[in-house]
Scaffold this active site. Structure first.
Site, PDB file in Angstrom:
ATOM      1  N   HIS A 264     -10.352   2.945 -21.401  1.00 38.15           N
ATOM      2  CA  HIS A 264      -9.120   3.704 -21.154  1.00 38.15           C
ATOM      3  C   HIS A 264      -9.031   4.127 -19.679  1.00 38.15           C
ATOM      4  CE1 HIS A 264      -5.970   6.723 -22.338  1.00 38.15           C
ATOM      5  NE2 HIS A 264      -6.426   7.320 -21.250  1.00 38.15           N
ATOM      6  N   GLU A 265     -10.072   4.775 -19.188  1.00 41.37           N
ATOM      7  CA  GLU A 265     -10.029   5.250 -17.801  1.00 41.37           C
ATOM      8  C   GLU A 265     -10.028   4.088 -16.816  1.00 41.37           C
ATOM      9  OE1 GLU A 265      -9.182   8.181 -17.404  1.00 41.37           O
ATOM     10  OE2 GLU A 265      -9.674   8.926 -19.408  1.00 41.37           O
ATOM     11  N   HIS A 268      -6.492   3.110 -16.078  1.00 42.27           N
ATOM     12  CA  HIS A 268      -5.924   3.941 -15.009  1.00 42.27           C
ATOM     13  C   HIS A 268      -6.421   3.464 -13.642  1.00 42.27           C
ATOM     14  CE1 HIS A 268      -3.925   6.995 -17.382  1.00 42.27           C
ATOM     15  NE2 HIS A 268      -5.020   7.299 -18.050  1.00 42.27           N
ATOM     16  N   GLU A 294      -0.192   5.955 -18.023  1.00 39.91           N
ATOM     17  CA  GLU A 294      -0.807   5.941 -19.346  1.00 39.91           C
ATOM     18  C   GLU A 294      -0.570   4.615 -20.055  1.00 39.91           C
ATOM     19  OE1 GLU A 294      -3.447   7.759 -21.798  1.00 39.91           O
ATOM     20  OE2 GLU A 294      -2.677   8.513 -19.886  1.00 39.91           O
TER      21      GLU A 294
END
Length: 499
Positions: A264-265, A268, A294
């Site tokens: 997830h990170e 980003h 996001e």
């Protein structure tokens, strides 16, 4: 005009560097800073924030931007100089409405609130942070008051992260999404649950971290320009074009927690690492909105990271890393386990299907707090009530309830959560457009190749940074305005097939 643009870039570079200093202090506070340093860190952040605000609202900058306006209007809309002047003017006008004293007081307060939240969460006691949150609500309303004429007090706060969107517009969108999601959640959760016991064996911390790093390196995370550390709440932060950092947290009894927060990170980080380096030192050198940002973390975490094609390549390697834990567990069993659907309490651990209900609850509670129809002291009970009605479960502790997220304890109340669901919606819309351009992407992922997908995202989204608004990026990349249909189609097809 060339001399004036040079002066503009010089002024903006100083602001950019001050932002980076603030980011570095925040990163340290969330990773390695000693517990007792909270008050000093608050003072440091307040000083830097005040200096940064002074530079941002300097009348000389305002005059310079006015002098450059005719030049901007002569240029094509998509010219880099035109975008830089346009975005810098927007930031100048916005920040000029916020008094410097307010900025200094708020940063000091936020540092104290964060420290109080850490203690309250550890001791499972909302009362320890309640007075701080009361003050945060006062600050949030005060910030909104600097922008008279708004339809809802959340609008100026939403503008900070999702420029151009309004509370009522988001409320309508979320209501439609909720009405379509609830029956699907009911349908799936009424069936016998999938077995996820293969994920909850003992998985040593260092092995989890090592495997996660191998995965994200394959996805394109550049460890020469970034690093990974541990924090209570995973996050991504950028200091410069060559310094983008991510964090994760590890649960040795749940393999999925660190693995998917790491992916997830990384989503980003790939966005920030993909922005054109020619924008560094300017307000264009960052993602355009929380929703678009996001969309990238959720695209890589869920649409890619929880897909069968992804694990066709990575599962044999995961099994080799954790031979004992995954012995006899088939790819199909593992795939079902990581896509297990359950009505749960924790947003960051929620499955794709129920996740947005967590976000919608928080968004609604934010609006109620700002409107005055909900008081801070009643927030834990309101939280429990909404979880019971919307998800069929209710937290028995503050730690699993109102204290679980960092957002309200490290920033304003308002504009904090809508980006997560906007991102989910956009993740499917962007991925659909990428597949249309490159139908072989799934086949490539089965071979552990992600450059085509990453290249499409870089070409159509990442490289532009904040040059275009979120609405402009969506239209430019997909040919249509934001729509929930691709996202609902994706969820329906995936979970109908799984069950």
């Amino acid at each position: 005009m060339e001399k004036k643009m040079e002066e503009l870039r010089k002024r903006l570079r100083e602001i950019y560097d001050l932002d980076s200093v603030i980011a570095l202090l925040n990163w340290d506070q969330n990773t390695y800073m000693p517990e007792a340093a909270g008050d000093a860190r608050g003072s440091q952040l307040a000083v830097i924030a005040r200096i940064r605000h002074d530079r941002m609202v300097d009348p000389g900058l305002g005059r310079l931007l006015e002098e450059l306006t005719p030049y901007e209007q002569e240029l094509p809309y998509d010219a880099d100089d035109a975008a830089l002047i346009r975005v810098a003017k927007r930031h100048f006008v916005t920040e000029s409405k916020v008094p410097a004293d307010f900025v200094s007081r708020f940063y000091q307060h936020v540092s104290q609130t964060y420290a109080a939240w850490v203690e309250a969460r550890k001791e499972d006691d909302f009362s320890k942070v309640e007075p701080y949150l009361e003050k945060t609500l006062e600050f949030s309303r005060e910030y909104a008051s600097f922008f008279p004429g708004h339809q809802h007090p959340a609008d100026p706060l939403i503008d900070r992260s999702d420029y151009g969107m309004k509370a009522e517009e988001i409320r309508r969108l979320f209501a439609e999404l909720r009405s379509r999601l609830v029956p699907l959640v009911e349908q799936v959760t009424s069936l016998p649950p999938t077995d996820r016991s293969c994920l909850t064996k003992f998985y040593p911390k260092e092995q989890q971290l090592a495997f996660g790093k191998k995965v994200i390196k394959k996805l394109g995370f550049d460890f020469k320009r970034g690093r990974q550390d541990l924090s209570p709440h995973p996050f991504m932060i950028r200091f410069a074009d060559g310094d983008v950092r991510i964090t994760t947290r590890v649960n040795e009894h749940d393999l999925s927690e660190a693995l998917f927060s790491t992916i997830h990170e990384t989503g980003h980080a790939l966005y920030e690492l993909g922005i054109s380096s020619c924008y560094e030192g300017t307000p264009l050198h960052t993602g355009t909105s929380s929703g678009v940002h996001e969309s990238q973390s959720r695209l890589w975490e869920n649409i890619v990271g929880r897909s069968r094609t992804f694990w066709t390549y990575f599962y044999p390697r995961l099994q080799a890393e954790f031979k004992e834990q995954l012995a006899g567990v088939s790819l199909d069993e593992f795939y079902r386990a990581i896509n297990h659907v359950k009505r749960s309490l924790i947003r960051t651990e929620a499955d794709e299907l129920t996740y947005n209900l967590h976000v919608i609850i928080r968004f609604d509670l934010e609006l109620a707090l700002l409107e005055g129809s909900l008081s801070v002291k009643d927030l834990p009970e309101a939280w429990r009530s909404r979880y019971q009605s919307d998800l069929g479960v209710a937290p028995q502790s503050d730690q699993n309830g109102v204290l679980q997220d960092i957002h309200w304890y490290a920033d304003f109340i308002g504009g904090m959560f809508q980006g997560y669901t906007l991102g989910n919606i956009l993740s499917a819309q962007f991925y659909q457009a990428a597949l249309k351009a490159h139908p072989t992407i799934p086949e490539e992922m089965e071979r552990g190749e992600f450059s085509t997908l990453r290249g499409w995202l870089t070409e159509n989204i990442y490289q532009y940074g904040s040059k275009y608004t979120a609405a402009e990026i969506v239209k430019k990349a997909t040919g249509t305005d934001l729509t929930i249909e691709p996202y609902l189609d994706y969820l329906t097809q995936k979970y109908t097939a799984l069950n």
